[in-house]
Design a protein around this motif. Structure first.
Motif, short mmCIF file in Angstrom:
data_model
loop_
_atom_site.label_atom_id
_atom_site.label_comp_id
_atom_site.label_asym_id
_atom_site.label_seq_id
_atom_site.Cartn_x
_atom_site.Cartn_y
_atom_site.Cartn_z
N SER A 24 4.63 9.30 9.71
CA SER A 24 5.42 10.51 9.95
C SER A 24 6.91 10.29 9.73
O SER A 24 7.67 11.25 9.69
N ASN A 25 7.32 9.04 9.59
CA ASN A 25 8.75 8.77 9.48
C ASN A 25 9.01 7.69 8.44
O ASN A 25 9.56 6.63 8.74
N PHE A 26 8.62 7.96 7.20
CA PHE A 26 8.75 6.97 6.14
C PHE A 26 10.20 6.68 5.76
O PHE A 26 10.48 5.70 5.08
N ASP A 27 11.11 7.54 6.16
CA ASP A 27 12.52 7.32 5.82
C ASP A 27 13.19 6.30 6.74
O ASP A 27 14.29 5.84 6.45
N ARG A 54 9.45 -9.85 7.47
CA ARG A 54 10.60 -8.96 7.28
C ARG A 54 10.22 -7.79 6.40
O ARG A 54 9.47 -7.91 5.45
N MET A 55 10.76 -6.63 6.74
CA MET A 55 10.41 -5.42 6.02
C MET A 55 10.99 -5.42 4.62
O MET A 55 12.13 -5.79 4.40
N MET A 56 10.18 -4.99 3.65
CA MET A 56 10.66 -4.86 2.27
C MET A 56 11.64 -3.71 2.17
O MET A 56 11.42 -2.63 2.76
N LYS A 57 12.71 -3.90 1.44
CA LYS A 57 13.70 -2.83 1.27
C LYS A 57 13.11 -1.69 0.45
O LYS A 57 12.36 -1.91 -0.49
N PHE A 90 10.55 1.16 9.49
CA PHE A 90 9.24 1.78 9.70
C PHE A 90 8.12 0.74 9.77
O PHE A 90 7.32 0.72 10.71
N PHE A 91 8.04 -0.15 8.78
CA PHE A 91 6.95 -1.12 8.74
C PHE A 91 7.06 -2.14 9.87
O PHE A 91 6.05 -2.54 10.46
N ALA A 92 8.28 -2.54 10.18
CA ALA A 92 8.48 -3.49 11.27
C ALA A 92 8.04 -2.89 12.61
O ALA A 92 7.47 -3.58 13.46
N LYS A 93 8.29 -1.60 12.79
CA LYS A 93 7.91 -0.92 14.04
C LYS A 93 6.39 -0.82 14.16
O LYS A 93 5.85 -0.93 15.26
N ILE A 94 5.71 -0.59 13.03
CA ILE A 94 4.24 -0.55 13.07
C ILE A 94 3.70 -1.90 13.53
O ILE A 94 2.84 -1.98 14.41
N ARG A 95 4.21 -2.97 12.93
CA ARG A 95 3.73 -4.30 13.29
C ARG A 95 4.04 -4.63 14.74
O ARG A 95 3.25 -5.29 15.42
N ASP A 144 0.83 -1.21 0.00
CA ASP A 144 0.00 0.00 0.00
C ASP A 144 0.86 1.26 0.00
O ASP A 144 0.50 2.26 -0.64
N PHE A 145 1.97 1.22 0.72
CA PHE A 145 2.87 2.38 0.72
C PHE A 145 3.45 2.60 -0.68
O PHE A 145 3.50 3.73 -1.18
N LYS A 146 3.87 1.52 -1.30
CA LYS A 146 4.48 1.61 -2.63
C LYS A 146 3.48 2.13 -3.67
O LYS A 146 3.81 2.96 -4.52
N LYS A 147 2.23 1.65 -3.58
CA LYS A 147 1.21 2.02 -4.56
C LYS A 147 0.39 3.24 -4.15
O LYS A 147 -0.52 3.66 -4.86
N LYS A 148 0.69 3.78 -2.97
CA LYS A 148 -0.01 4.95 -2.43
C LYS A 148 -1.50 4.67 -2.25
O LYS A 148 -2.35 5.53 -2.49
#
Length: 278
Positions: A211-214, A274-277, A218-223, A196-200
């Motif tokens: 707030s911190n996409f860089d 695992r988070m996608m690069k 990021f995705f691992a912390k959300i989960r 969803d992030f990749k495809k907006k």
């Protein structure tokens, strides 16, 4: 947002797996007879679970038949014959329609044009009437980018409850089905974070935490932050099931496999993904 209510086959006995496949093939055969061979693609684990649960709650004995399967061709397979198989067919069709509509909204460009050629059935009028108040509100939440995942999950839980309990046998389990609908929505959103992030595309967790996409984690912390609420939700589902006090049966074992092994296993698999690069 479909296909998450599946069993852990490693925890099933051989005869239990054969019975589960008989239910699955029964719905598949029914779809093919009513809507044509391509409609087999609509079949989901979720509809199979609800049919088995309905039979368990009704206390009915399974009736069996045999039907030819295209995979492998010309081979006859044992199928369950049940009044609830038709419900499984229609619920498969309904949630497939929801998935296709969601894909149409999210796709862009040439993919969006192609999406209108996807196999699509119009759900029956009764299902449309029951679902419309919830689907309209879910769509509004997506358009307005609702930032609270629990709000949208509540709507999907109520939608799942309303659809499933249109079958009288499932009314006893209405609270559990509502909670399972919530879990399905939340776990699906967590599963789709990277895509969803990749495809907006809209994802309530990306709006909530965006707030911190860089941050490479990021995705691992959300989960990780959402693990405790998801685990608690699974525990509530399991407690609701135990409150039903269902008599022992092989069918009950299939339901318990999904609830006590399938749901926790799927949660763990997605939350530990695992988070996608970037």
């Amino acid at each position: 947002m479909i296909g998450y209510l599946k069993p852990d086959v490693n925890e099933l006995k051989v005869r239990e797996l054969k019975l589960y496949n008989a239910y699955y093939c029964g719905i598949c055969t029914g779809l093919s007879k009513k809507y044509g061979p391509v409609s087999r693609l609509l079949l989901s684990y979720d509809s199979t679970f609800f049919v088995i649960l309905s039979d368990v709650l009704s206390g009915k004995q399974c009736q069996f038949d045999h039907a030819r399967c295209p995979l492998p061709p010309f081979q006859k397979k044992r199928i369950v014959k049940s009044e609830d198989i038709r419900f499984g067919m229609e619920i498969s069709k309904f949630f497939s329609d929801l998935k296709i509509d969601d894909f149409k909204r999210d796709s862009k460009g040439f993919t969006h044009v192609l999406s209108f050629f996807l196999f699509h059935f119009k759900s029956n009028d009764e299902f449309f009437r029951i679902s419309k108040p919830y689907t309209d509100r879910i769509l509004f939440s997506e358009i307005s980018e609702e930032s609270d995942p629990q709000e949208v999950a509540d709507l999907f839980g109520k939608l799942s409850e309303a659809m499933a309990t249109s079958l009288s046998n499932l009314k006893r389990a209405s609270n559990m089905i509502y909670l399972m609908g919530r879990w399905v929505y939340l776990i699906d959103a967590l599963d789709d974070l990277e895509e969803d992030f990749k495809k907006k595309n809209y994802n309530p967790f990306l709006v909530k935490y965006g707030s911190n996409f860089d941050d490479p984690d990021f995705f691992a912390k959300i989960r990780e932050k959402e693990k405790a609420p998801i685990d608690f939700l699974v525990q509530r589902i399991q407690q609701e099931y135990e409150n039903l006090k269902i008599d022992p049966s092989i069918n009950r074992n299939l339901v318990e496999n999904v609830i006590f092994y399938g749901l926790p296993g799927t949660s763990t698999k997605i939350l530990d993904k695992r988070m996608m690069k970037n």
